[in-house]
Design a protein around this motif. Structure first.
Motif, PDB file in Angstrom:
ATOM      1  N   LEU A   1      -5.739   3.967   6.985  1.00 14.77           N
ATOM      2  CA  LEU A   1      -5.041   2.720   6.660  1.00 14.77           C
ATOM      3  C   LEU A   1      -3.623   2.695   7.215  1.00 14.77           C
ATOM      4  O   LEU A   1      -2.739   2.040   6.661  1.00 14.77           O
ATOM      5  CB  LEU A   1      -5.009   2.509   5.143  1.00 14.77           C
TER       6      LEU A   1
ATOM      7  N   GLN B   1     -10.817  -1.075   1.095  1.00 14.65           N
ATOM      8  CA  GLN B   1      -9.473  -0.662   1.500  1.00 14.65           C
ATOM      9  C   GLN B   1      -8.604  -0.361   0.282  1.00 14.65           C
ATOM     10  O   GLN B   1      -7.837   0.604   0.288  1.00 14.65           O
ATOM     11  CB  GLN B   1      -8.835  -1.757   2.355  1.00 14.65           C
ATOM     12  N   GLN B   2      -8.737  -1.171  -0.770  1.00 16.32           N
ATOM     13  CA  GLN B   2      -7.971  -0.903  -1.991  1.00 16.32           C
ATOM     14  C   GLN B   2      -8.356   0.449  -2.587  1.00 16.32           C
ATOM     15  O   GLN B   2      -7.488   1.191  -3.058  1.00 16.32           O
ATOM     16  CB  GLN B   2      -8.212  -2.014  -3.013  1.00 16.32           C
TER      17      GLN B   2
ATOM     18  N   GLN C   1      -4.210  -8.492  -0.053  1.00 18.17           N
ATOM     19  CA  GLN C   1      -4.490  -8.647   1.380  1.00 18.17           C
ATOM     20  C   GLN C   1      -5.484  -7.598   1.890  1.00 18.17           C
ATOM     21  O   GLN C   1      -5.756  -7.535   3.079  1.00 18.17           O
ATOM     22  CB  GLN C   1      -3.177  -8.546   2.170  1.00 18.17           C
ATOM     23  N   LEU C   2      -6.027  -6.797   0.975  1.00 24.05           N
ATOM     24  CA  LEU C   2      -6.951  -5.725   1.342  1.00 24.05           C
ATOM     25  C   LEU C   2      -8.324  -5.978   0.752  1.00 24.05           C
ATOM     26  O   LEU C   2      -8.453  -6.581  -0.315  1.00 24.05           O
ATOM     27  CB  LEU C   2      -6.424  -4.377   0.824  1.00 24.05           C
ATOM     28  N   SER C   3      -9.356  -5.500   1.438  1.00 23.38           N
ATOM     29  CA  SER C   3     -10.712  -5.565   0.891  1.00 23.38           C
ATOM     30  C   SER C   3     -10.854  -4.556  -0.243  1.00 23.38           C
ATOM     31  O   SER C   3      -9.996  -3.683  -0.446  1.00 23.38           O
ATOM     32  CB  SER C   3     -11.729  -5.244   1.983  1.00 23.38           C
TER      33      SER C   3
ATOM     34  N   LYS D   1      -2.008  -0.621   7.575  1.00 23.52           N
ATOM     35  CA  LYS D   1      -1.916  -1.458   6.373  1.00 23.52           C
ATOM     36  C   LYS D   1      -0.784  -1.010   5.439  1.00 23.52           C
ATOM     37  O   LYS D   1      -0.797  -1.336   4.255  1.00 23.52           O
ATOM     38  CB  LYS D   1      -3.242  -1.416   5.604  1.00 23.52           C
TER      39      LYS D   1
ATOM     40  N   ALA E   1       0.837  -1.207   0.000  1.00 28.58           N
ATOM     41  CA  ALA E   1       0.000   0.000   0.000  1.00 28.58           C
ATOM     42  C   ALA E   1       0.870   1.254   0.000  1.00 28.58           C
ATOM     43  O   ALA E   1       0.633   2.196  -0.770  1.00 28.58           O
ATOM     44  CB  ALA E   1      -0.930  -0.014   1.214  1.00 28.58           C
TER      45      ALA E   1
ATOM     46  N   VAL F   1      -6.660   3.127  -0.669  1.00 25.12           N
ATOM     47  CA  VAL F   1      -5.259   3.257  -1.108  1.00 25.12           C
ATOM     48  C   VAL F   1      -5.202   4.080  -2.395  1.00 25.12           C
ATOM     49  O   VAL F   1      -4.354   4.957  -2.557  1.00 25.12           O
ATOM     50  CB  VAL F   1      -4.608   1.876  -1.321  1.00 25.12           C
TER      51      VAL F   1
ATOM     52  N   ALA G   1       0.803  -3.914   3.553  1.00 25.96           N
ATOM     53  CA  ALA G   1      -0.090  -4.917   2.973  1.00 25.96           C
ATOM     54  C   ALA G   1      -0.075  -4.826   1.457  1.00 25.96           C
ATOM     55  O   ALA G   1      -0.028  -3.733   0.876  1.00 25.96           O
ATOM     56  CB  ALA G   1      -1.508  -4.714   3.498  1.00 25.96           C
TER      57      ALA G   1
END
Length: 222
Positions: A133, A148-149, A143-145, A136, A103, A152, A139
């Motif tokens: 985040l 979450q992506q 590895q992220l939902s 993270k 990330a 990022v 990560a």
């Protein structure tokens, strides 16, 4: 000088197999920094084409585009690239994260080819904490939902402190809860940092929460 993007009499044609398709027809539109504008319309109405022209990713077939009252329509690619870095952050429906980068590394990507006065890694860390985040940083995208992506991707879009965020269906691949989180994050950036947001969406529920709605139909603002 007020921060504005203006399109005056802008049209965009696409040519293929001897046929000319008019994606946008004589668009005149003024956008003001600090205003959250949504662009709505059915598929094929010209929403993404309009966003590409606003973001200098493409050039109009006719008409003029101005940034802060300076015409940029015929600038060369290097000058347009400089404008994008200085003024614009992009967010897309597909997150476009590099799968082998963390990330933190993904957020640093826009800064890597630029000479800046600040520490690039520290700036990227600060922005990731800002979007929630901070835990993270290392990560990988896998590895992220989805939500979450997309956060990022938002961090990557704002790491250079742009005046504008251009978002093309940023909630389109997300569930309702994640979509609301992403929208609320954009609204917070708009309110707290006075970033101008241009938000292409099919979601009329979210569009109703923005400051202004621009509706396209067959390449025309209605």
């Amino acid at each position: 000088m007020s921060k504005t993007i203006q399109l005056k009499g802008v049209s965009k044609d696409f040519k293929g197999d001897g046929v000319i398709t008019k994606a946008l027809n004589n668009i005149t539109l003024s956008l003001q920094k600090g205003i959250f504008t949504s662009i709505i319309g059915s598929s094929g109405s010209g929403k993404s084409t309009l966003l590409s022209l606003i973001g200098t990713l493409d050039k109009p077939s006719d008409g003029k585009i101005f940034y802060d009252e300076k015409e940029i329509t015929n600038l060369n690619n290097k000058s347009l690239s400089d404008i994008r870095f200085e003024k614009i952050g992009f967010i897309f429906q597909q997150f476009h994260l590099l799968p082998t980068l963390t990330a933190l590394e993904n957020v640093m990507v826009p800064l890597l080819a630029r000479n800046v006065s600040y520490n690039k890694k520290k700036r990227a860390e600060e922005i990731l904490y800002e979007v929630g985040l901070g835990e993270k940083l290392n990560a990988l995208p896998s590895q992220l939902s989805g939500g979450q992506q997309q956060r990022v991707a938002i961090a990557r879009a704002i790491v250079h402190h742009p005046d504008w965020i251009l978002a093309d269906e940023p909630t389109g691949n997300l569930d309702t809860e994640s979509g609301n989180l992403v929208f609320n994050l954009l609204r917070r950036l708009n309110t707290e940092k006075e970033v101008g947001i241009v938000f292409v969406t099919h979601d009329s529920r979210l569009a109703e929460k923005t400051d202004r709605i621009v509706e396209l139909k067959d390449g025309i603002i209605i």
